[in-house]
Design an enzyme around this catalytic site. Sequence first.
Site, PDB file in Angstrom:
ATOM      1  N   ARG A 114       0.852  -1.193   0.000  1.00  0.00           N
ATOM      2  CA  ARG A 114       0.000   0.000   0.000  1.00  0.00           C
ATOM      3  C   ARG A 114       0.890   1.246   0.000  1.00  0.00           C
ATOM      4  O   ARG A 114       2.120   1.123   0.078  1.00  0.00           O
ATOM      5  CB  ARG A 114      -0.894  -0.008   1.239  1.00  0.00           C
ATOM      6  N   CYS A 118       1.738   6.556  -7.764  1.00  0.00           N
ATOM      7  CA  CYS A 118       2.355   7.745  -8.364  1.00  0.00           C
ATOM      8  C   CYS A 118       1.464   8.950  -8.032  1.00  0.00           C
ATOM      9  O   CYS A 118       0.247   8.849  -8.054  1.00  0.00           O
ATOM     10  CB  CYS A 118       2.433   7.528  -9.869  1.00  0.00           C
ATOM     11  N   GLU A 153      -1.653   8.142   5.812  1.00  0.00           N
ATOM     12  CA  GLU A 153      -0.210   8.327   5.966  1.00  0.00           C
ATOM     13  C   GLU A 153       0.496   8.566   4.637  1.00  0.00           C
ATOM     14  O   GLU A 153       1.374   7.794   4.227  1.00  0.00           O
ATOM     15  CB  GLU A 153       0.400   7.129   6.701  1.00  0.00           C
ATOM     16  N   CYS A 163       6.331  12.311 -13.163  1.00  0.00           N
ATOM     17  CA  CYS A 163       6.761  13.017 -11.942  1.00  0.00           C
ATOM     18  C   CYS A 163       7.997  13.877 -12.220  1.00  0.00           C
ATOM     19  O   CYS A 163       8.132  14.981 -11.688  1.00  0.00           O
ATOM     20  CB  CYS A 163       7.006  12.032 -10.804  1.00  0.00           C
ATOM     21  N   GLU A 310      -4.302   7.618  15.523  1.00  0.00           N
ATOM     22  CA  GLU A 310      -3.966   6.211  15.775  1.00  0.00           C
ATOM     23  C   GLU A 310      -2.951   6.143  16.906  1.00  0.00           C
ATOM     24  O   GLU A 310      -2.107   7.028  17.045  1.00  0.00           O
ATOM     25  CB  GLU A 310      -3.300   5.560  14.555  1.00  0.00           C
ATOM     26  N   GLU A 358      -1.127  -7.599   9.923  1.00  0.00           N
ATOM     27  CA  GLU A 358      -1.461  -6.950  11.193  1.00  0.00           C
ATOM     28  C   GLU A 358      -2.269  -7.832  12.141  1.00  0.00           C
ATOM     29  O   GLU A 358      -2.886  -7.350  13.082  1.00  0.00           O
ATOM     30  CB  GLU A 358      -2.130  -5.604  10.903  1.00  0.00           C
ATOM     31  N   LYS A 359      -2.224  -9.147  11.901  1.00  0.00           N
ATOM     32  CA  LYS A 359      -3.014 -10.044  12.755  1.00  0.00           C
ATOM     33  C   LYS A 359      -2.464 -10.107  14.187  1.00  0.00           C
ATOM     34  O   LYS A 359      -3.187 -10.449  15.100  1.00  0.00           O
ATOM     35  CB  LYS A 359      -3.122 -11.441  12.138  1.00  0.00           C
ATOM     36  N   HIS A 361      -1.099  -7.431  15.699  1.00  0.00           N
ATOM     37  CA  HIS A 361      -1.023  -6.051  16.199  1.00  0.00           C
ATOM     38  C   HIS A 361      -2.063  -5.862  17.295  1.00  0.00           C
ATOM     39  O   HIS A 361      -3.192  -6.325  17.174  1.00  0.00           O
ATOM     40  CB  HIS A 361      -1.318  -5.113  15.018  1.00  0.00           C
TER      41      HIS A 361
END
Length: 668
Positions: A114, A118, A153, A163, A310, A358-359, A361
Amino acid sequence: MNDVIKLDNFLFGGDYNPDQWLKSPEILKKDIEMFVEARVNVVSLGIFAWSAYEPVEGEFHFEWLKEIIDNLYNNGIYTVLATPSGARPKWLADKYPEVLRVNKDRRRIGFGMRHNHCHTSSVYREKVYIINRKLAETLGDHPGVILWHISNEYGGECYCDSCQKAFQNWLKDRYQTIDRLNDEWVTAFWSHTYNSFEQIEAPGTMELGEWAMNPLLLNWRRFVTFITKDFMKNEIKALRDAGNQKPATTNFMYDYDGLNYKKFSDIVDIVSWDNYSRWHKFEDIEVAYDTAFQHDLMRGIKHKPFMLMESCPTAVNWQSISKLRWPRLAETAGLQAVAHGSDTVMYFQMRQARAGMEKLHGALISSYGEKDDRIYEECVSLGKRLEGLGRCNSGQVPVQTAFVYDRENIWALEDSFGPRNKDMGIKSLTNKMYKGLRRANLNVEIVDMEDELTGYKLVVAPLAYLHRAGFADKVRKFVTAGGVFVTSYWFGIVDEDDKMHLGAVPHELTDVMGLRETEVDGLFDGMKYKILKAQGATDKLKEEYSFDMLCNLVEPTTAKTLMTYGSDFYAGTPAVLVNEFGEGKAYYLGAHAEDAFYEDLFDYIVEEAGLDRIIEEKLPYGVELSSRYLGDQEKVFLQNFTRNEIAIDTKVYNGTLKAYETVVCDKC
Ligand code: GLA
Ligand code: ZN
């Protein structure tokens, strides 16, 4: 609550991913029941839900989301609704590979993970615009939706042709002619003169391209901020074009170096950030000061209360080691954010993910899923505590002290070669000076060079190497008018393009500082030198302190010496000086000294300058002291960030704080 969201109470909740549980209605039901018990009144939804919103191109499904938002709302829980650009569906990446980022090595990445799109891809901008607009048209007006969470984020950079072109155009805008750019960048160095903007390329890796040309690096970093902000504007435009005017935020990260967040202050309605402090890795009170600085930094972006978007009630799973939190730490860490101006305490994640990265976390509801869980119980206790604090009212933090922390200056310091490539001590000097101010019982506002300095009584600007936005002039006016200014070694050396000032430095401020910086010395690791108190200097200072890393030699004109160097060939020359200028004073701290020096010096300065302390009594090390208005009342927060009991005897509170306990009392 707050002039932006217009709710009265503190918000408590966090990131919730019901899209991962759509086939388990019993879990969704239980979640609500447990949220209500914990006094949860807000969740963030849809952050990574694009494939649930638009499973195939052009086919939109928001019914499931509506049902979730309805259900939450009916149970007194508001929604912060996210735009899903942080991660795209597979069909999108497969069909339009140009949406994927090209890395610094000039290779395009494949689909996956993730936060890797661009920023200039017209297809990606269009697809994001469409999904955002549909989302706003379908659910934006829902009374449960109180705020837009734009993407997630933002970070990183893309080096694709499009770019690169955007970078060239941005440079054209900034410099107008290529001659001017060549002059400002002094491209004659190593024969790098450009004939046109089209010849300019973004920095590359060491094997590939221009990786060490300072003005190019600095301006590329400025451009990345510009283009990320531009991408965000396109996201917000979709919501506004849909007729939705609800406020928007985007979640910032801890000390993130990839963007100049201050530049976002005019497009976010409220600042929010994600805090993952490394509790227990170092002494907790040190972690607490470091975290406090970040809270103040976030509040300083708009000079207004912010949101903790968060955090985690227990261990995260992406730090090298996942250390469990001590009892009550979650509560005290949450209240620390509040003390520094947050109107929320929010977590990632509300329910532990079943699979994926993230299991493992931490979460408000663990996979165990029942109420007799230590972390859930801690969350319930914090939820009740926040509710008990009453009206939030977006109270301000009263400050007289500003700390200059300028991202563009930091970029220039980091990329520059010399005087100490290993570590210029930016982080450690910042921490030492910030802690010194806080130990003197002051609240602190973090500003950058674009901010005005008028209105503060004390301004602290360590390592202000690059001056921009008229900073030298602001310092002059501030001191002339009676302010106390404190700076460190390596002050006023280069201009906005990282080009050395000719003549005496600090540039344009030698009279204000009453000295000229001559040479700067980088110390090898392990070298510890001394500074010694000069005759007649204040009793508040000890006879000697140690220092390491860096020091600046100076030649005073009108400045008085408070301490001298005690080591090397420059022993006996001035190290710490103060100059009276206009109605004010300017202090120059020549070396990267031990913590005690800053604590003693600021204690002296605060007394001498007659600044208001939150309370007069000096507190034992381990207790963080802050204050903030809640309603009309200034509240004092006393927080024990140690595992020991600490006895406190002050006018506002007399008693014992348990390990990781917070007391909140009225300022009398
Ligand atoms: C970040 C992200 C979240 C989640 C957490 C985990 O802050 O925004 O989506 O991955 O980290 O700590
Ligand atoms: Zn690109």
